[in-house]
Design a protein around this motif. Structure first.
Motif, PDB file in Angstrom:
ATOM      1  N   ASN A  36       0.870  -1.273  -0.208  1.00  0.00           N
ATOM      2  CA  ASN A  36       0.277  -0.319   0.141  1.00  0.00           C
ATOM      3  C   ASN A  36       0.761   1.654   0.535  1.00  0.00           C
ATOM      4  O   ASN A  36       0.430   2.338  -0.347  1.00  0.00           O
ATOM      5  CB  ASN A  36      -1.044   0.190   0.812  1.00  0.00           C
ATOM      6  N   PHE A  37       2.098   1.072   0.748  1.00  0.00           N
ATOM      7  CA  PHE A  37       2.646   2.658   0.758  1.00  0.00           C
ATOM      8  C   PHE A  37       4.405   2.278  -0.354  1.00  0.00           C
ATOM      9  O   PHE A  37       5.301   3.131  -0.347  1.00  0.00           O
ATOM     10  CB  PHE A  37       3.422   2.622   1.720  1.00  0.00           C
ATOM     11  N   HIS A  38       4.443   0.821  -0.900  1.00  0.00           N
ATOM     12  CA  HIS A  38       5.490   0.803  -1.749  1.00  0.00           C
ATOM     13  C   HIS A  38       6.849   0.622  -0.891  1.00  0.00           C
ATOM     14  O   HIS A  38       7.817   1.456  -1.937  1.00  0.00           O
ATOM     15  CB  HIS A  38       5.275   1.798  -3.125  1.00  0.00           C
ATOM     16  N   ILE A  39       6.726   0.522  -0.070  1.00  0.00           N
ATOM     17  CA  ILE A  39       7.951   0.856   0.709  1.00  0.00           C
ATOM     18  C   ILE A  39       9.099  -0.481   0.365  1.00  0.00           C
ATOM     19  O   ILE A  39       8.431  -1.784   0.067  1.00  0.00           O
ATOM     20  CB  ILE A  39       7.762   0.758   2.458  1.00  0.00           C
ATOM     21  N   ALA A  40       9.812  -0.184  -0.159  1.00  0.00           N
ATOM     22  CA  ALA A  40      10.998  -1.449  -0.445  1.00  0.00           C
ATOM     23  C   ALA A  40      11.112  -2.691   1.018  1.00  0.00           C
ATOM     24  O   ALA A  40      11.181  -2.100   1.563  1.00  0.00           O
ATOM     25  CB  ALA A  40      12.298  -0.846  -1.333  1.00  0.00           C
ATOM     26  N   SER A  41      11.171  -3.433   0.180  1.00  0.00           N
ATOM     27  CA  SER A  41      10.964  -5.143   0.431  1.00  0.00           C
ATOM     28  C   SER A  41      11.681  -4.873   1.408  1.00  0.00           C
ATOM     29  O   SER A  41      12.209  -5.665   2.906  1.00  0.00           O
ATOM     30  CB  SER A  41      10.355  -5.958  -0.295  1.00  0.00           C
ATOM     31  N   PRO A  42      13.196  -4.703   1.007  1.00  0.00           N
ATOM     32  CA  PRO A  42      14.272  -4.862   2.116  1.00  0.00           C
ATOM     33  C   PRO A  42      14.775  -4.251   3.425  1.00  0.00           C
ATOM     34  O   PRO A  42      14.698  -4.099   4.248  1.00  0.00           O
ATOM     35  CB  PRO A  42      15.396  -5.367   1.016  1.00  0.00           C
ATOM     36  N   ASP A  43      13.664  -2.881   2.929  1.00  0.00           N
ATOM     37  CA  ASP A  43      14.091  -1.533   3.992  1.00  0.00           C
ATOM     38  C   ASP A  43      13.380  -2.079   5.165  1.00  0.00           C
ATOM     39  O   ASP A  43      12.714  -1.232   6.585  1.00  0.00           O
ATOM     40  CB  ASP A  43      13.451  -0.352   3.701  1.00  0.00           C
ATOM     41  N   LEU A  44      12.825  -3.509   5.579  1.00  0.00           N
ATOM     42  CA  LEU A  44      11.237  -3.652   6.515  1.00  0.00           C
ATOM     43  C   LEU A  44      12.055  -5.443   6.620  1.00  0.00           C
ATOM     44  O   LEU A  44      11.877  -6.193   5.805  1.00  0.00           O
ATOM     45  CB  LEU A  44      10.224  -3.646   6.174  1.00  0.00           C
ATOM     46  N   VAL A  45      12.436  -5.664   7.739  1.00  0.00           N
ATOM     47  CA  VAL A  45      13.620  -6.540   7.695  1.00  0.00           C
ATOM     48  C   VAL A  45      12.416  -7.442   8.901  1.00  0.00           C
ATOM     49  O   VAL A  45      12.514  -6.557   9.846  1.00  0.00           O
ATOM     50  CB  VAL A  45      14.352  -6.662   8.241  1.00  0.00           C
ATOM     51  N   THR A  46      11.730  -8.743   8.166  1.00  0.00           N
ATOM     52  CA  THR A  46      11.056  -8.818   9.858  1.00  0.00           C
ATOM     53  C   THR A  46      11.147 -10.122  10.504  1.00  0.00           C
ATOM     54  O   THR A  46      12.501 -11.094  10.456  1.00  0.00           O
ATOM     55  CB  THR A  46       9.347  -9.773   8.773  1.00  0.00           C
ATOM     56  N   VAL A  47      11.407 -10.280  11.344  1.00  0.00           N
ATOM     57  CA  VAL A  47      11.554 -11.232  12.633  1.00  0.00           C
ATOM     58  C   VAL A  47      10.179 -11.703  13.920  1.00  0.00           C
ATOM     59  O   VAL A  47       9.681 -10.728  13.832  1.00  0.00           O
ATOM     60  CB  VAL A  47      12.978 -10.686  13.698  1.00  0.00           C
ATOM     61  N   GLY A  48      10.600 -12.205  13.970  1.00  0.00           N
ATOM     62  CA  GLY A  48       9.586 -13.394  15.204  1.00  0.00           C
ATOM     63  C   GLY A  48      10.562 -13.331  16.692  1.00  0.00           C
ATOM     64  O   GLY A  48      11.210 -14.344  16.298  1.00  0.00           O
ATOM     65  N   TYR A  49       9.820 -13.076  17.893  1.00  0.00           N
ATOM     66  CA  TYR A  49       9.896 -13.896  18.590  1.00  0.00           C
ATOM     67  C   TYR A  49       9.115 -14.271  19.976  1.00  0.00           C
ATOM     68  O   TYR A  49       9.721 -14.782  21.313  1.00  0.00           O
ATOM     69  CB  TYR A  49      10.517 -12.581  20.047  1.00  0.00           C
ATOM     70  N   GLY A  50       7.698 -14.548  19.280  1.00  0.00           N
ATOM     71  CA  GLY A  50       6.941 -15.802  20.143  1.00  0.00           C
ATOM     72  C   GLY A  50       7.073 -15.160  21.171  1.00  0.00           C
ATOM     73  O   GLY A  50       6.790 -14.822  21.336  1.00  0.00           O
ATOM     74  N   LYS A  51       6.854 -16.249  22.370  1.00  0.00           N
ATOM     75  CA  LYS A  51       6.504 -15.536  23.548  1.00  0.00           C
ATOM     76  C   LYS A  51       8.282 -15.428  24.500  1.00  0.00           C
ATOM     77  O   LYS A  51       7.991 -15.329  25.800  1.00  0.00           O
ATOM     78  CB  LYS A  51       5.786 -16.668  24.035  1.00  0.00           C
ATOM     79  N   THR A  52       9.432 -15.328  24.070  1.00  0.00           N
ATOM     80  CA  THR A  52      10.382 -15.512  24.531  1.00  0.00           C
ATOM     81  C   THR A  52      10.746 -13.309  24.966  1.00  0.00           C
ATOM     82  O   THR A  52      11.459 -13.949  25.564  1.00  0.00           O
ATOM     83  CB  THR A  52      11.320 -15.728  23.622  1.00  0.00           C
ATOM     84  N   LYS A  53       9.939 -12.751  24.642  1.00  0.00           N
ATOM     85  CA  LYS A  53      10.409 -11.271  24.947  1.00  0.00           C
ATOM     86  C   LYS A  53       9.163 -10.750  25.212  1.00  0.00           C
ATOM     87  O   LYS A  53       8.656  -9.960  24.645  1.00  0.00           O
ATOM     88  CB  LYS A  53      10.853 -10.141  24.202  1.00  0.00           C
ATOM     89  N   LEU A  54       8.453 -11.309  26.733  1.00  0.00           N
ATOM     90  CA  LEU A  54       7.436 -10.786  26.865  1.00  0.00           C
ATOM     91  C   LEU A  54       7.430  -9.160  27.332  1.00  0.00           C
ATOM     92  O   LEU A  54       8.417  -8.793  27.936  1.00  0.00           O
ATOM     93  CB  LEU A  54       6.867 -11.401  28.567  1.00  0.00           C
ATOM     94  N   LYS A  55       7.446  -8.079  26.867  1.00  0.00           N
ATOM     95  CA  LYS A  55       6.575  -7.402  27.738  1.00  0.00           C
ATOM     96  C   LYS A  55       6.200  -6.872  28.818  1.00  0.00           C
ATOM     97  O   LYS A  55       6.851  -6.000  29.544  1.00  0.00           O
ATOM     98  CB  LYS A  55       5.397  -6.118  26.311  1.00  0.00           C
ATOM     99  N   ASP A  56       5.422  -7.322  29.225  1.00  0.00           N
ATOM    100  CA  ASP A  56       5.191  -7.678  30.932  1.00  0.00           C
ATOM    101  C   ASP A  56       5.361  -9.243  31.361  1.00  0.00           C
ATOM    102  O   ASP A  56       4.520  -9.412  31.081  1.00  0.00           O
ATOM    103  CB  ASP A  56       3.844  -6.786  30.936  1.00  0.00           C
ATOM    104  N   PRO A  57       6.324  -9.155  31.381  1.00  0.00           N
ATOM    105  CA  PRO A  57       6.722  -9.931  32.716  1.00  0.00           C
ATOM    106  C   PRO A  57       5.840 -10.470  33.598  1.00  0.00           C
ATOM    107  O   PRO A  57       5.444 -12.256  33.561  1.00  0.00           O
ATOM    108  CB  PRO A  57       8.184 -10.691  32.776  1.00  0.00           C
ATOM    109  N   SER A  58       5.511  -9.874  34.024  1.00  0.00           N
ATOM    110  CA  SER A  58       4.841 -10.324  35.911  1.00  0.00           C
ATOM    111  C   SER A  58       3.285 -10.556  35.238  1.00  0.00           C
ATOM    112  O   SER A  58       2.341 -10.970  35.873  1.00  0.00           O
ATOM    113  CB  SER A  58       4.828  -9.159  36.193  1.00  0.00           C
ATOM    114  N   GLN A  59       2.848 -10.215  34.246  1.00  0.00           N
ATOM    115  CA  GLN A  59       1.301 -10.783  33.943  1.00  0.00           C
ATOM    116  C   GLN A  59       1.651 -11.368  32.166  1.00  0.00           C
ATOM    117  O   GLN A  59       1.356 -10.460  31.327  1.00  0.00           O
ATOM    118  CB  GLN A  59       0.719 -10.190  33.370  1.00  0.00           C
ATOM    119  N   PRO A  60       1.755 -12.642  32.293  1.00  0.00           N
ATOM    120  CA  PRO A  60       2.254 -13.577  30.786  1.00  0.00           C
ATOM    121  C   PRO A  60       1.146 -13.455  29.655  1.00  0.00           C
ATOM    122  O   PRO A  60       1.705 -13.288  28.505  1.00  0.00           O
ATOM    123  CB  PRO A  60       3.064 -15.059  31.445  1.00  0.00           C
TER     124      PRO A  60
END
Length: 215
Positions: free
Chosen positions: A170-194
């Protein structure tokens, strides 16, 4: 996962962020503007000085090793990144500008919900603004602690891919400029409330200024 929608937070990580990629306040989806995103993501300008400078300088230039690493992951498929590469991305991300945007996905899905389209559109306009266009951005997917490691890893990658696909289509951003990565549940923003919805998010990290990007 619980609820009819899953909440995600798009966050570009700034100096002083924690291991969870930052603890900044989320901006409500209906409130965020293109200008807010641009101001939050733009690298801090270095002050002009004469002679010796006292105190730390903000926004230091990336090292040659960092620039080389970022160049090496541009254009890579999400699933091709190794665990060590994902961790290196997280480490570099701690020193980058950030903003949190609330984005929802359909339940148990990587489909961006209709109510979040405006937020993703604001992000797309911001990333194509001359102040940001051409930088390399990491699109990182995260989940809460429910479900297996493999399931959550896959879901986080699909969500990151969904945001990238929308921005490219939709915005024609060059694909190489956006690098996708997944972390699953390994880096919780709020570890006290998983199981909290704050953990179900997508983060976008401005990895380097366009002036230093390796194209």
């Amino acid at each position: 996962m619980s609820g009819t929608t899953l909440t995600a937070i798009v966050s570009i990580v700034m100096l002083g962020a924690t291991l969870s990629f930052g603890m900044t306040r989320a901006v409500a989806a209906d409130d965020v503007t293109e200008d807010q995103i641009i101001k939050a993501l733009a690298p801090a300008k270095k002050p002009l000085t004469r002679g010796l400078s006292v105190g730390p300088q903000s926004d230091p230039a990336p090292s040659a090793a960092e620039t080389q690493f970022v160049s090496s992951i541009r254009g890579r498929a999400t699933r091709s990144l190794t665990t060590s590469e994902r961790e290196e991305i997280a480490t570099i991300a701690k020193a980058k500008p950030n903003i949190d945007l609330e984005i929802t996905f359909d339940y148990n899905s990587a489909n961006i919900s209709q109510k979040s389209v405006r937020s993703v559109q604001a992000l797309g306009r911001a990333l194509t603004n001359p102040d940001l266009k051409g930088s390399t951005f990491i699109v990182a997917g995260h989940t809460d602690a429910a479900g297996s490691d493999n399931y959550n890893q896959d879901l986080s990658e699909r969500r990151a891919d969904a945001v990238k696909r929308y921005l490219v289509d939709n915005f024609h951003i060059a694909s190489p400029d956006l690098v996708t990565v997944g972390y699953g549940k390994t880096k919780l923003k709020d570890p006290s409330q998983p199981m909290a919805e704050a953990n179900r998010r997508v983060q976008v990290v401005n990895m380097e200024n366009k002036a230093t990007a390796s194209k």
